[in-house]
Design a protein around this motif. Structure first.
Motif, mmCIF file in Angstrom:
data_model
loop_
_atom_site.group_PDB
_atom_site.id
_atom_site.type_symbol
_atom_site.label_atom_id
_atom_site.label_comp_id
_atom_site.label_asym_id
_atom_site.label_seq_id
_atom_site.Cartn_x
_atom_site.Cartn_y
_atom_site.Cartn_z
ATOM 1 N N SER A 21 0.837 -1.196 0.000
ATOM 2 C CA SER A 21 0.000 0.000 0.000
ATOM 3 C C SER A 21 0.869 1.240 0.000
ATOM 4 O O SER A 21 2.000 1.224 0.495
ATOM 5 N N CYS A 22 0.321 2.308 -0.547
ATOM 6 C CA CYS A 22 1.046 3.573 -0.627
ATOM 7 C C CYS A 22 0.030 4.697 -0.444
ATOM 8 O O CYS A 22 -0.949 4.762 -1.200
ATOM 9 N N THR A 23 0.264 5.548 0.542
ATOM 10 C CA THR A 23 -0.662 6.632 0.836
ATOM 11 C C THR A 23 0.025 7.975 0.638
ATOM 12 O O THR A 23 1.135 8.190 1.136
ATOM 13 N N ALA A 24 -0.654 8.844 -0.082
ATOM 14 C CA ALA A 24 -0.131 10.179 -0.356
ATOM 15 C C ALA A 24 -0.745 11.192 0.605
ATOM 16 O O ALA A 24 -1.930 11.101 0.939
ATOM 17 N N SER A 25 0.058 12.155 1.009
ATOM 18 C CA SER A 25 -0.452 13.230 1.862
ATOM 19 C C SER A 25 0.121 14.559 1.380
ATOM 20 O O SER A 25 1.246 14.632 0.895
ATOM 21 N N GLY A 26 -0.683 15.600 1.532
ATOM 22 C CA GLY A 26 -0.277 16.933 1.099
ATOM 23 C C GLY A 26 -1.487 17.832 1.046
ATOM 24 O O GLY A 26 -2.618 17.396 1.238
ATOM 25 N N SER A 27 -1.254 19.089 0.724
ATOM 26 C CA SER A 27 -2.340 20.069 0.688
ATOM 27 C C SER A 27 -3.037 20.065 -0.665
ATOM 28 O O SER A 27 -2.374 20.093 -1.698
ATOM 29 N N GLY A 28 -4.368 20.055 -0.621
ATOM 30 C CA GLY A 28 -5.152 20.207 -1.840
ATOM 31 C C GLY A 28 -4.851 19.190 -2.916
ATOM 32 O O GLY A 28 -4.815 19.517 -4.105
ATOM 33 N N LEU A 29 -4.641 17.940 -2.515
ATOM 34 C CA LEU A 29 -4.260 16.918 -3.483
ATOM 35 C C LEU A 29 -5.368 16.606 -4.485
ATOM 36 O O LEU A 29 -6.521 16.462 -4.108
ATOM 37 N N SER A 30 -4.963 16.512 -5.743
ATOM 38 C CA SER A 30 -5.817 15.977 -6.786
ATOM 39 C C SER A 30 -4.952 14.992 -7.548
ATOM 40 O O SER A 30 -4.044 15.380 -8.279
ATOM 41 N N ILE A 31 -5.236 13.699 -7.345
ATOM 42 C CA ILE A 31 -4.341 12.668 -7.850
ATOM 43 C C ILE A 31 -4.813 12.166 -9.202
ATOM 44 O O ILE A 31 -5.988 11.872 -9.394
ATOM 45 N N ALA A 74 -10.580 8.323 -1.889
ATOM 46 C CA ALA A 74 -10.972 8.978 -0.637
ATOM 47 C C ALA A 74 -9.827 8.964 0.365
ATOM 48 O O ALA A 74 -9.744 9.842 1.233
ATOM 49 N N LYS A 75 -8.953 7.961 0.247
ATOM 50 C CA LYS A 75 -7.827 7.828 1.168
ATOM 51 C C LYS A 75 -6.498 8.145 0.508
ATOM 52 O O LYS A 75 -5.442 7.987 1.135
ATOM 53 N N ASN A 76 -6.539 8.576 -0.760
ATOM 54 C CA ASN A 76 -5.303 8.869 -1.507
ATOM 55 C C ASN A 76 -4.332 7.700 -1.461
ATOM 56 O O ASN A 76 -3.116 7.879 -1.265
ATOM 57 N N THR A 77 -4.865 6.514 -1.658
ATOM 58 C CA THR A 77 -4.081 5.285 -1.500
ATOM 59 C C THR A 77 -4.119 4.446 -2.770
ATOM 60 O O THR A 77 -5.178 4.319 -3.400
ATOM 61 N N VAL A 78 -2.981 3.868 -3.106
ATOM 62 C CA VAL A 78 -2.894 2.881 -4.175
ATOM 63 C C VAL A 78 -2.324 1.599 -3.573
ATOM 64 O O VAL A 78 -1.417 1.650 -2.735
ATOM 65 N N SER A 79 -2.891 0.471 -3.972
ATOM 66 C CA SER A 79 -2.463 -0.818 -3.432
ATOM 67 C C SER A 79 -2.080 -1.757 -4.566
ATOM 68 O O SER A 79 -2.537 -1.585 -5.705
#
Length: 123
Positions: A21-31, A74-79
């Motif tokens: 799993s990989c979770t992204a964090s940051g301000s105003g993310l649009s992935i 919703a969780k900014n996550t890719v698995s």
């Protein structure tokens, strides 16, 4: 700044399974695009799988039918679900995420990489 945190690597016997799993964090993310790459010792980094915002997926021939990539926006996550693992899957796996984020006073593009997680498959 966009930060990626990976988890889920480890040691498994051939035929076993792992889930990365990989979770992204940051301000105003649009992935936008999300992907997994891997790099084995002495080899170049290669694309393993990718997924678009619409859910279209790509797999390299070497993992097709065994690995499944998915995303949770919703969780900014890719698995990456890895089944029927083989010794040749042994590598450091990196997630790669592209999109836009709020930096300072404006939105800007980003192209970020995770720190890498080791997957070792024993025969």
């Amino acid at each position: 700044q966009v930060r990626l945190v990976e988890s889920g690597g480890g040691l498994v016997q051939a035929g076993g399974s792992l889930r990365l799993s990989c979770t992204a964090s940051g301000s105003g993310l649009s992935i936008a695009a999300m992907a997994w790459h891997r790099q084995a010792p002495g080899k170049q980094r290669e694309l393993v799988a990718s997924i678009t915002p619409g859910g279209n997926t790509y797999y390299s021939d070497s993992v097709k039918g065994r690995f499944t990539i998915s995303r949770d926006d919703a969780k900014n996550t890719v698995s990456l679900q890895q089944n029927s693992l083989k010794p040749e899957d042994t590598a450091v796996y990196y997630c790669n995420v592209r999109g836009t984020h709020y930096s300072g006073s404006a939105f800007s593009n980003f192209d970020s990489w995770g720190q890498g997680t080791q997957v070792t498959v024993s025969s």
